[in-house]
Design a protein around this motif. Structure first.
Motif, short mmCIF file in Angstrom:
data_model
loop_
_atom_site.label_atom_id
_atom_site.label_comp_id
_atom_site.label_asym_id
_atom_site.label_seq_id
_atom_site.Cartn_x
_atom_site.Cartn_y
_atom_site.Cartn_z
N SER A 69 98.21 -25.36 79.61
CA SER A 69 98.06 -26.30 78.49
C SER A 69 99.02 -27.49 78.63
O SER A 69 98.72 -28.59 78.18
CB SER A 69 98.31 -25.59 77.16
N HIS A 70 100.18 -27.27 79.30
CA HIS A 70 101.13 -28.36 79.48
C HIS A 70 100.61 -29.39 80.50
O HIS A 70 101.16 -30.49 80.60
CB HIS A 70 102.48 -27.84 79.99
N PRO A 133 101.61 -39.24 72.14
CA PRO A 133 102.38 -38.09 71.67
C PRO A 133 101.75 -36.78 72.16
O PRO A 133 100.52 -36.63 72.13
CB PRO A 133 102.29 -38.21 70.15
N ASN A 134 102.62 -35.87 72.63
CA ASN A 134 102.12 -34.68 73.31
C ASN A 134 102.94 -33.48 72.86
O ASN A 134 104.17 -33.48 72.98
CB ASN A 134 102.28 -34.91 74.83
N GLN A 135 102.24 -32.47 72.35
CA GLN A 135 102.99 -31.32 71.78
C GLN A 135 103.63 -30.44 72.85
O GLN A 135 104.48 -29.62 72.54
CB GLN A 135 102.05 -30.47 70.91
N HIS A 136 103.24 -30.62 74.13
CA HIS A 136 103.76 -29.75 75.17
C HIS A 136 104.83 -30.39 76.04
O HIS A 136 105.54 -29.71 76.77
CB HIS A 136 102.62 -29.29 76.09
N ASP A 138 108.07 -33.34 76.53
CA ASP A 138 108.98 -34.24 75.81
C ASP A 138 108.88 -35.64 76.43
O ASP A 138 108.26 -35.85 77.48
CB ASP A 138 110.41 -33.67 75.78
N GLN A 142 107.28 -37.06 79.97
CA GLN A 142 106.14 -38.00 79.99
C GLN A 142 106.47 -39.25 80.79
O GLN A 142 105.67 -39.73 81.58
CB GLN A 142 105.77 -38.39 78.55
#
Ligand code: IPE
Ligand code: IPE
Ligand code: MG
Ligand code: MG
Ligand code: MG
Length: 299
Positions: A69-70, A133-136, A138, A142
């Motif tokens: 998922s990351h 923005p990405n929940q997995h 930082d 990114q």
């Protein structure tokens, strides 16, 4: 009776489905003020394709304990970037090809301007996806990913490789010169896949160095096999015409060193790649089978 699916082939189809599903969702949710541009982008992105680069990202993640998922966003970004490079590669000003992934190329199905713009928009969409923005991941991870992908595709990588590829048409280049072009036009993006997947990992600097050598070897191998398929492949399986390099007076590996020597080179590249993979990790990994697939593929 149907053969039981091997773990590797299940991994392949799971990752391909995972990526395709996300691309489908992307094109459903992304609305464009220009329906024609949207249609041209969707046409090329969903036209098929082996999804080798996302597979390399997911398999590297799996080898280094990064949850898949990351890696969904980098996988999607790389496939969009790659698809943009194909759309532009096929343009009349470049390779002038009419068939890609078994379908008319983007500029044939639409028109040249649409194909240029679809490629442009796909490239920026890749970076939009990486930076959103990405929940997995930082922000530091990114940013690192944006750096890796941009460096691989521009003046330090693919774009320069494509420029040299065209500038040397009809020229009697050496094997070393061809290797350099291949490493830039194709190897750089493939290496980036491995590097991207390692960003959220705990890999040590030594492991990363071995993985970089692994990546360089398979990146070159990928384009040598593409050259071989252009000479001895089946256009129906490939979904693109064969014999195009010779037709354009472009020297490829079989043209410079012959078919057999190209096949031997592939074996050596794979041996070298697998040696470094083994030095990087003792864990059984799908990267081994994926490496083999890169040189044994018929498409
Ligand atoms: C073709 O790439 C272009 C090269 C860099 C050799 P692929 O063989 O991965 O093409 P698709 O994505 O499966 O269509
Ligand atoms: C393509 O190389 C490399 C990139 C798209 C960056 P080729 O021109 O050999 O690829 P095909 O054979 O058209 O897929
Ligand atoms: Mg080309
Ligand atoms: Mg081409
Ligand atoms: Mg080719």
């Amino acid at each position: 009776m149907k053969m039981a699916k091997t773990k590797f082939s299940s991994f392949l189809s799971d990752c391909q489905n995972r990526l395709n599903q996300q691309l489908h969702e992307l094109f459903i949710t992304q609305k464009s003020p220009s329906p024609r541009l949207h249609e041209a982008m969707q046409y090329s992105a969903l036209a098929g394709g082996k999804r080798i680069r996302p597979l390399l990202i997911y398999a590297t993640g799996e080898a280094f304990d990064v949850p898949l998922s990351h890696l969904d966003k980098p996988a999607m970004a790389v496939e969009l970037l790659h698809t943009y490079s194909l759309i532009h590669d096929d343009l009349p000003a470049m390779d002038n090809d009419v068939l890609r992934r078994g379908k008319p190329t983007c500029h044939i199905a639409f028109d040249e301007a649409s194909a240029i713009l679809a490629g442009d928009a796909m490239q920026t969409l890749a970076f939009e996806i990486l930076s959103a923005p990405n929940q997995h991941l930082d922000a530091h991870q990114q940013l690192r990913m944006i750096f890796i992908l941009s460096r691989a595709c521009g003046i330090h990588g693919m774009a320069s490789g494509q420029a040299l590829d065209l500038a040397t048409l009809g020229e009697n280049i050496t094997q070393d010169e061809l290797q350099h072009i291949h490493e830039l036009k194709t190897g750089a993006l493939i290496s980036a896949c491995i590097e991207l997947a390692l960003v959220p990992s705990q890999a040590s600097p030594e492991q990363i160095t071995h993985m970089q050598i692994f990546a360089q070897a398979i990146g070159l191998a990928f384009q040598v096999q593409d050259d071989l398929l252009d000479v001895i492949g089946d256009p129906n399986e490939l979904g693109k015409p064969t014999g195009m390099d010779a037709k354009r007076d472009k020297l490829n590996y079989p043209a410079i060193i012959g078919v057999e020597a190209s096949q031997n080179l592939l074996k050596n590249l794979v041996t070298n790649a697998l040696d470094h993979l083994h030095l990087a990790t003792k864990k059984p990994t799908y990267l081994k089978e994926l490496t083999q697939l890169i040189i044994e593929r018929n498409a």
